[in-house]
Write an enzyme that holds these catalytic residues in place. Structure first.
Site, PDB file in Angstrom:
ATOM      1  N   HIS A 166     -41.705  -1.354  44.904  1.00 25.07           N
ATOM      2  CA  HIS A 166     -40.304  -1.800  44.902  1.00 25.07           C
ATOM      3  C   HIS A 166     -39.912  -2.571  46.167  1.00 25.07           C
ATOM      4  CE1 HIS A 166     -39.842   0.201  41.196  1.00 25.07           C
ATOM      5  NE2 HIS A 166     -39.598   1.415  41.631  1.00 25.07           N
TER       6      HIS A 166
ATOM      7  N   HIS B 218     -32.680   0.179  38.664  1.00 29.60           N
ATOM      8  CA  HIS B 218     -33.373   1.465  38.658  1.00 29.60           C
ATOM      9  C   HIS B 218     -32.418   2.631  38.383  1.00 29.60           C
ATOM     10  CE1 HIS B 218     -36.548   4.320  39.597  1.00 29.60           C
ATOM     11  NE2 HIS B 218     -37.383   3.328  39.855  1.00 29.60           N
TER      12      HIS B 218
ATOM     13  N   GLU C 189     -36.555   0.121  33.015  1.00 27.62           N
ATOM     14  CA  GLU C 189     -36.553  -0.994  33.970  1.00 27.62           C
ATOM     15  C   GLU C 189     -37.140  -2.245  33.324  1.00 27.62           C
ATOM     16  OE1 GLU C 189     -38.327   0.613  37.766  1.00 27.62           O
ATOM     17  OE2 GLU C 189     -38.435   2.388  36.484  1.00 27.62           O
TER      18      GLU C 189
END
Length: 364
Positions: free
Chosen positions: A117, A193, A326
């Site tokens: 991420h 998220h 996601e």
């Protein structure tokens, strides 16, 4: 000796200024609310994150269906990415490195030897600028922007990012993510998220929720969840959600990852850029979520590693307290030429669309 002293002093001052700037950023965190009909959304400029989403159940009772915290300070210390916008590249990059146009880039590794991420301080852990805030009208919206500089977490080039949250139609949330490279080609792959629990953020786990995912294949991963570059059919496996399935019905088959954490290759209808990616139904509350997107992939995560996290109203979250849907490009795309490219250039911008439709209709 004097030169060395001056150099050390300048490094200390630079580090001090960085820390001071970080503290100032945290002091400027705010919450913004959008309301339309019975739908109420709260977001924060820290990580361009969703804080809460209230909507009615089948009896008309309002409930918050997003996991999160009561205190904004908790968002700045969060490691679960609750509600956050993640990037510069969402998901994992194997070996925290890639090569682009003959240049090798070494990134910040923050999950073992890999990048997750965006690195140790990705887009989820910075203060975003509020570009537009329209509380009322037919389409209440807020737009955040962030300028990611050349070299941030090891990524090349300057990039301008924007994330918009828009309430549209009846009980609909649109998320638009846009990005433009200013001077160099660079990978860009953003995701939202949020952890969803349609029974309510304080209702327990999501194992009894029914999920349908419109993806016939997954990207095969190794033991560190890094794609191998191969694809596999979901048919006949625990990953098969082509027909509606109860999440907990086969989750025990995934002991190694303690649940679902996999990227689905979304099926595409010919001639359509936006497709239905997933449907989630909570039978007890009657709430239904339908997710549409223009992204090629969907990472389905069943909140496997949440443990003793104090959330809203003092409720303690544990494993499977929420699920993540996601929509994004495939993980580790920068190291797999056979995956859809995530490289943006000044001439080729980034555009990511999500539509969340909420209702209380019974689909099953």
């Amino acid at each position: 000796m004097t030169k060395i002293f001056v150099l050390l002093l300048s490094l200390i001052l630079a580090a001090s200024a960085s820390v001071k700037c970080y503290v100032v950023e945290k002091e400027n965190i705010r919450i913004f609310e959008l309301k339309k009909g019975e739908l109420s959304l709260k977001v924060t400029n820290w990580g361009a994150s969703i804080v809460s989403l209230f909507l009615p159940d089948k009896n008309g009772k309002l409930g918050d269906v997003v996991l999160g915290y009561d205190s904004l300070k908790d968002y700045t210390n969060d490691t679960t990415y609750f509600g956050a916008t993640v990037g510069r590249v969402a998901n994992r990059i194997g070996g925290a490195q890639f090569t682009l146009n003959g240049i090798h880039y070494k990134l910040v590794a923050n999950e073992g030897n890999n990048t997750l991420h965006g690195g140790s301080r990705g887009f989820s852990d910075v203060l975003w600028k509020v570009e537009r805030y329209q509380k009322e009208g037919p389409s209440p919206r807020i737009t955040f922007s962030y300028h990611s500089v050349d070299g941030e977490e090891g990524f090349p080039g300057d990039v301008i990012i924007s994330v918009s949250y828009i309430l549209s139609g009846k009980n609909q949330l649109v998320i638009l993510m846009k990005g433009k490279a200013l001077n160099k080609p660079t990978p860009l792959n953003l995701a939202n998220h949020a952890y969803w629990n349609l029974g309510g953020q304080n209702s327990g786990d999501i194992l009894n929720e029914v999920v349908q995912i419109f993806g016939s294949q997954i990207t095969v991963v190794d033991s560190k969840l890094i794609p191998t570059g191969k694809f596999a059919s979901v048919k006949g496996t625990a990953y098969d959600f082509l027909k509606p399935q109860i999440i907990g019905s086969r989750i025990n088959q995934l002991a190694e990852t303690k649940g679902y954490d996999i990227n689905y290759v979304l099926d595409v209808e010919k001639g359509k850029k936006k497709k239905l990616a997933a449907i989630v139904h909570d039978k007890k509350s009657g709430r239904v979520l339908e997710l549409y997107t223009n992204a090629p992939g969907l990472q389905f995560y069943s909140g496997n590693y949440i443990k003793n996290l104090k959330g809203k109203g003092g409720f303690v979250y544990n494993a499977h307290a929420g699920l993540c849907l996601e929509t994004q490009a495939f993980p580790d795309s920068v190291n797999h030429p056979n995956f859809p490219s995530i490289i943006v250039t000044p001439e080729k911008p980034y555009n990511h669309y999500m539509l969340f439709k909420f209702s209380t209709k019974t689909h099953y």
